[in-house]
Design a protein around this motif. Structure first.
Motif, PDB file in Angstrom:
ATOM      1  N   VAL A  24       0.795  -1.238   0.000  1.00 54.06           N
ATOM      2  CA  VAL A  24       0.000   0.000   0.000  1.00 54.06           C
ATOM      3  C   VAL A  24       0.823   1.282   0.000  1.00 54.06           C
ATOM      4  O   VAL A  24       0.349   2.307  -0.482  1.00 54.06           O
ATOM      5  N   GLY A  25       2.013   1.245   0.524  1.00 49.50           N
ATOM      6  CA  GLY A  25       2.801   2.468   0.652  1.00 49.50           C
ATOM      7  C   GLY A  25       3.143   3.102  -0.680  1.00 49.50           C
ATOM      8  O   GLY A  25       2.859   4.280  -0.917  1.00 49.50           O
ATOM      9  N   LEU A  26       3.740   2.328  -1.558  1.00 46.62           N
ATOM     10  CA  LEU A  26       4.118   2.861  -2.863  1.00 46.62           C
ATOM     11  C   LEU A  26       2.905   3.094  -3.753  1.00 46.62           C
ATOM     12  O   LEU A  26       2.832   4.100  -4.451  1.00 46.62           O
ATOM     13  N   THR A  27       1.946   2.172  -3.716  1.00 46.07           N
ATOM     14  CA  THR A  27       0.795   2.318  -4.602  1.00 46.07           C
ATOM     15  C   THR A  27      -0.079   3.501  -4.217  1.00 46.07           C
ATOM     16  O   THR A  27      -0.536   4.236  -5.086  1.00 46.07           O
TER      17      THR A  27
ATOM     18  N   PHE B  83      -1.827   2.903   8.574  1.00 46.01           N
ATOM     19  CA  PHE B  83      -3.270   2.707   8.562  1.00 46.01           C
ATOM     20  C   PHE B  83      -3.970   3.607   7.556  1.00 46.01           C
ATOM     21  O   PHE B  83      -4.963   3.217   6.948  1.00 46.01           O
ATOM     22  N   ARG B  84      -3.449   4.811   7.321  1.00 44.57           N
ATOM     23  CA  ARG B  84      -4.076   5.681   6.313  1.00 44.57           C
ATOM     24  C   ARG B  84      -3.895   5.111   4.902  1.00 44.57           C
ATOM     25  O   ARG B  84      -4.813   5.157   4.086  1.00 44.57           O
ATOM     26  N   ALA B  85      -2.721   4.577   4.614  1.00 42.99           N
ATOM     27  CA  ALA B  85      -2.489   3.969   3.296  1.00 42.99           C
ATOM     28  C   ALA B  85      -3.339   2.710   3.133  1.00 42.99           C
ATOM     29  O   ALA B  85      -3.884   2.453   2.052  1.00 42.99           O
ATOM     30  N   ILE B  86      -3.475   1.935   4.200  1.00 42.24           N
ATOM     31  CA  ILE B  86      -4.315   0.734   4.162  1.00 42.24           C
ATOM     32  C   ILE B  86      -5.764   1.121   3.891  1.00 42.24           C
ATOM     33  O   ILE B  86      -6.425   0.543   3.019  1.00 42.24           O
ATOM     34  N   ASN B  87      -6.259   2.111   4.629  1.00 35.68           N
ATOM     35  CA  ASN B  87      -7.636   2.563   4.430  1.00 35.68           C
ATOM     36  C   ASN B  87      -7.841   3.134   3.027  1.00 35.68           C
ATOM     37  O   ASN B  87      -8.875   2.897   2.401  1.00 35.68           O
ATOM     38  N   ALA B  88      -6.860   3.889   2.526  1.00 31.26           N
ATOM     39  CA  ALA B  88      -6.970   4.457   1.177  1.00 31.26           C
ATOM     40  C   ALA B  88      -7.002   3.358   0.128  1.00 31.26           C
ATOM     41  O   ALA B  88      -7.776   3.419  -0.830  1.00 31.26           O
ATOM     42  N   TRP B  89      -6.173   2.325   0.287  1.00 29.92           N
ATOM     43  CA  TRP B  89      -6.168   1.211  -0.661  1.00 29.92           C
ATOM     44  C   TRP B  89      -7.511   0.495  -0.636  1.00 29.92           C
ATOM     45  O   TRP B  89      -8.074   0.187  -1.689  1.00 29.92           O
ATOM     46  N   ASN B  90      -8.004   0.204   0.578  1.00 24.65           N
ATOM     47  CA  ASN B  90      -9.305  -0.471   0.694  1.00 24.65           C
ATOM     48  C   ASN B  90     -10.420   0.365   0.069  1.00 24.65           C
ATOM     49  O   ASN B  90     -11.289  -0.168  -0.631  1.00 24.65           O
ATOM     50  N   LEU B  91     -10.396   1.664   0.294  1.00 23.87           N
ATOM     51  CA  LEU B  91     -11.420   2.547  -0.274  1.00 23.87           C
ATOM     52  C   LEU B  91     -11.331   2.582  -1.803  1.00 23.87           C
ATOM     53  O   LEU B  91     -12.340   2.464  -2.501  1.00 23.87           O
ATOM     54  N   ALA B  92     -10.122   2.718  -2.327  1.00 22.26           N
ATOM     55  CA  ALA B  92      -9.926   2.781  -3.779  1.00 22.26           C
ATOM     56  C   ALA B  92     -10.322   1.481  -4.471  1.00 22.26           C
ATOM     57  O   ALA B  92     -10.732   1.491  -5.632  1.00 22.26           O
TER      58      ALA B  92
ATOM     59  N   MET C 190      -8.202  -9.650   1.056  1.00 30.56           N
ATOM     60  CA  MET C 190      -7.060 -10.262   1.740  1.00 30.56           C
ATOM     61  C   MET C 190      -5.758  -9.520   1.449  1.00 30.56           C
ATOM     62  O   MET C 190      -4.743  -9.804   2.057  1.00 30.56           O
ATOM     63  N   THR C 191      -5.780  -8.576   0.531  1.00 32.24           N
ATOM     64  CA  THR C 191      -4.557  -7.887   0.127  1.00 32.24           C
ATOM     65  C   THR C 191      -3.935  -7.132   1.291  1.00 32.24           C
ATOM     66  O   THR C 191      -2.760  -7.329   1.610  1.00 32.24           O
ATOM     67  N   THR C 192      -4.690  -6.264   1.940  1.00 30.54           N
ATOM     68  CA  THR C 192      -4.117  -5.513   3.058  1.00 30.54           C
ATOM     69  C   THR C 192      -3.956  -6.402   4.282  1.00 30.54           C
ATOM     70  O   THR C 192      -3.057  -6.172   5.097  1.00 30.54           O
TER      71      THR C 192
END
Length: 196
Positions: free
Chosen positions: A47-50, A133-142, A154-156
């Motif tokens: 999630v960090g780079l993406t 956690f912000r990057a995780i939440n952003a990935w899940n939202l996107a 299961m990705t995050t």
């Protein structure tokens, strides 16, 4: 003279802790470092780079595995450096158990080591979650992920845990055997070269 020179330049001289508390602290810190850097490199790759939109071409697709593999390699190395001179750097309950079975480690210290290792790993994972956690939440939202049951759910989750691939199906025995084989090789390679 050689001993003073080694101490002066910070070289480990084989000193071992005399207290189970100092050994537990070393195992805690070693496991904390292991998970903070290990799970941290997975968080960067997943999630960090993406989510920063700065993913370099080399890390797109399958290239993220290099971040994870090298990150975990350095995580193990740093954990061993942190705990090795004090506790022997078991940094894994299976290694502690294997040492005890082999007769190189007192059984009375197994449970205290396990407690320190588990708490250290959870603390390391917690700091990674706090950092990402912000990057995780952003990935899940996107990716429209509301739970782990969703596609991509299961990705995050994979930042903090491993889980069996779909091809295992419901074959619990095969999943267990996979972990037994991996743990066997870890202990097989680690135990002959280490003493406590």
């Amino acid at each position: 003279m050689a001993e003073n020179t080694a101490v002066k330049f910070g070289v480990k001289t084989g000193w071992r802790a005399q207290s189970v508390w100092s050994e537990m602290l070393a195992e805690f810190v070693g496991c904390f470092v292991l998970l903070a850097f290990g799970a941290g490199c997975v968080a960067v790759a997943v999630v960090g780079l993406t989510e920063s939109h700065r993913t370099m071409v080399i890390f797109q697709g399958a290239g993220g595995w290099m971040v994870i593999v090298w990150g975990w390699a350095f995580a193990v190395t740093m954990a061993v450096y942190v705990a090795g001179g004090v506790s022997g750097a078991h940094i894994n309950p299976a290694v502690t158990l294997a040492f005890a079975i082999k007769g190189n480690f007192p059984w009375r210290k197994v449970i205290p080591y396990w407690i320190a290792q588990v708490v250290g790993c959870f603390a390391g994972a917690a700091i990674v979650y706090y950092d990402y956690f912000r990057a995780i939440n952003a990935w899940n939202l996107a990716n429209h992920v509301l739970s782990r049951a969703d596609p991509g759910g299961m990705t995050t989750f994979s930042i903090f845990a491993t889980f069996p691939a779909a091809y295992y199906g419901s074959h619990q025995g095969l999943m267990l055997m996979d972990q037994v084989i991996a743990t066997f090789f870890w202990c097989f390679l680690y135990l002959p070269s280490s003493t406590t």
